[in-house]
Design a protein around this motif. Structure first.
Motif, short mmCIF file in Angstrom:
data_model
loop_
_atom_site.label_atom_id
_atom_site.label_comp_id
_atom_site.label_asym_id
_atom_site.label_seq_id
_atom_site.Cartn_x
_atom_site.Cartn_y
_atom_site.Cartn_z
N ALA A 53 0.84 -1.20 0.00
CA ALA A 53 0.00 0.00 0.00
C ALA A 53 0.88 1.25 0.00
O ALA A 53 0.60 2.21 -0.73
CB ALA A 53 -0.93 0.00 1.21
N HIS A 54 1.94 1.24 0.79
CA HIS A 54 2.85 2.38 0.88
C HIS A 54 3.50 2.67 -0.47
O HIS A 54 3.49 3.82 -0.96
CB HIS A 54 3.90 2.11 1.95
N ILE A 55 4.06 1.65 -1.09
CA ILE A 55 4.75 1.86 -2.37
C ILE A 55 3.75 2.18 -3.47
O ILE A 55 4.04 2.95 -4.39
CB ILE A 55 5.66 0.67 -2.74
N SER A 56 2.54 1.64 -3.38
CA SER A 56 1.49 1.96 -4.37
C SER A 56 1.10 3.43 -4.28
O SER A 56 0.88 4.08 -5.30
CB SER A 56 0.26 1.08 -4.15
N ARG A 57 1.02 3.94 -3.08
CA ARG A 57 0.70 5.36 -2.90
C ARG A 57 1.78 6.22 -3.55
O ARG A 57 1.49 7.19 -4.25
CB ARG A 57 0.56 5.68 -1.41
N HIS A 58 3.05 5.85 -3.35
CA HIS A 58 4.15 6.58 -3.98
C HIS A 58 4.05 6.51 -5.51
O HIS A 58 4.25 7.51 -6.19
CB HIS A 58 5.52 6.05 -3.54
N LEU A 59 3.74 5.34 -6.02
CA LEU A 59 3.60 5.18 -7.46
C LEU A 59 2.50 6.09 -7.99
O LEU A 59 2.70 6.82 -8.98
CB LEU A 59 3.27 3.72 -7.81
N LEU A 60 1.35 6.09 -7.35
CA LEU A 60 0.23 6.93 -7.80
C LEU A 60 0.59 8.42 -7.75
O LEU A 60 0.18 9.18 -8.63
CB LEU A 60 -1.01 6.65 -6.96
N GLU A 61 1.34 8.81 -6.74
CA GLU A 61 1.75 10.22 -6.64
C GLU A 61 2.76 10.60 -7.71
O GLU A 61 2.78 11.75 -8.15
CB GLU A 61 2.35 10.48 -5.25
N ASP A 62 3.60 9.65 -8.13
CA ASP A 62 4.67 9.95 -9.08
C ASP A 62 4.27 9.81 -10.55
O ASP A 62 4.95 10.35 -11.41
CB ASP A 62 5.88 9.05 -8.81
N LEU A 63 3.19 9.10 -10.84
CA LEU A 63 2.78 8.92 -12.23
C LEU A 63 2.35 10.25 -12.84
O LEU A 63 1.72 11.07 -12.17
CB LEU A 63 1.64 7.91 -12.32
N VAL A 64 2.67 10.43 -14.10
CA VAL A 64 2.35 11.66 -14.81
C VAL A 64 1.52 11.28 -16.03
O VAL A 64 1.80 10.29 -16.71
CB VAL A 64 3.64 12.38 -15.27
N THR A 65 0.49 12.08 -16.31
CA THR A 65 -0.32 11.85 -17.50
C THR A 65 -0.82 13.18 -18.05
O THR A 65 -0.94 14.15 -17.31
CB THR A 65 -1.52 10.93 -17.20
N THR A 66 -1.08 13.20 -19.35
CA THR A 66 -1.67 14.38 -19.96
C THR A 66 -3.17 14.17 -20.18
O THR A 66 -3.86 15.10 -20.60
CB THR A 66 -1.00 14.69 -21.31
N ALA A 67 -3.65 12.97 -19.91
CA ALA A 67 -5.08 12.68 -20.08
C ALA A 67 -5.89 13.37 -18.98
O ALA A 67 -5.41 13.52 -17.85
CB ALA A 67 -5.31 11.18 -20.01
N PRO A 68 -7.09 13.77 -19.30
CA PRO A 68 -7.93 14.39 -18.27
C PRO A 68 -8.32 13.35 -17.21
O PRO A 68 -8.42 12.16 -17.53
CB PRO A 68 -9.16 14.88 -19.04
N PRO A 69 -8.52 13.78 -15.98
CA PRO A 69 -8.90 12.84 -14.93
C PRO A 69 -10.23 12.15 -15.25
O PRO A 69 -11.11 12.73 -15.87
CB PRO A 69 -9.05 13.71 -13.68
N LYS A 70 -10.33 10.90 -14.82
CA LYS A 70 -11.54 10.13 -15.04
C LYS A 70 -12.55 10.39 -13.93
O LYS A 70 -12.19 10.75 -12.81
CB LYS A 70 -11.21 8.64 -15.07
N ASN A 71 -13.80 10.17 -14.27
CA ASN A 71 -14.90 10.31 -13.32
C ASN A 71 -15.26 8.92 -12.81
O ASN A 71 -15.54 8.02 -13.60
CB ASN A 71 -16.09 10.97 -14.02
N ARG A 72 -15.29 8.75 -11.50
CA ARG A 72 -15.55 7.43 -10.91
C ARG A 72 -16.92 6.89 -11.30
O ARG A 72 -17.06 5.70 -11.57
CB ARG A 72 -15.44 7.50 -9.39
N GLU A 73 -17.93 7.74 -11.31
CA GLU A 73 -19.29 7.29 -11.60
C GLU A 73 -19.40 6.83 -13.06
O GLU A 73 -20.01 5.80 -13.35
CB GLU A 73 -20.32 8.38 -11.31
N VAL A 74 -18.78 7.57 -13.96
CA VAL A 74 -18.81 7.21 -15.38
C VAL A 74 -18.09 5.88 -15.59
O VAL A 74 -18.57 4.99 -16.30
CB VAL A 74 -18.18 8.33 -16.24
#
Length: 90
Positions: A53-74
């Motif tokens: 969980a700790h390293i996954s949180r770091h991964l999520l924080e470090d990833l970079v994207t130019t795509a617009p954020p997704k909507n959870r409900e959609v």
């Protein structure tokens, strides 16, 4: 078991600690082959979940994207539609 691991990257709002922990728990369950470890293995199991969980949180924080954020409900609706199509009575 791993069907419960969902993509957590590029959502607004960002993945919660609970979501990251749940994904780590499912991962450890899958690779250990155990949904509930014995008392002898409980500490190792819990430590693995926390570290992943700790390293996954770091991964999520470090990833970079130019795509617009997704909507959870959609995304949830898309998943329901895929499931309905996949499991529709033929």
């Amino acid at each position: 078991m791993c069907r419960n691991i969902h993509q957590l990257h590029n959502f607004e709002p960002a993945a919660t600690d609970d979501e990251v922990h749940a994904a780590a728990l499912q991962f450890v369950r899958k690779i250990s082959g155990s949904t509930k470890p014995s008392q002898a293995n409980q500490d190792a199991f819990n430590r693995a979940v926390e570290e992943i969980a700790h390293i996954s949180r770091h991964l999520l924080e470090d990833l970079v994207t130019t795509a617009p954020p997704k909507n959870r409900e959609v995304e949830a609706e898309k998943a329901k539609a895929r499931s309905a199509k996949r499991f529709a009575a033929a």
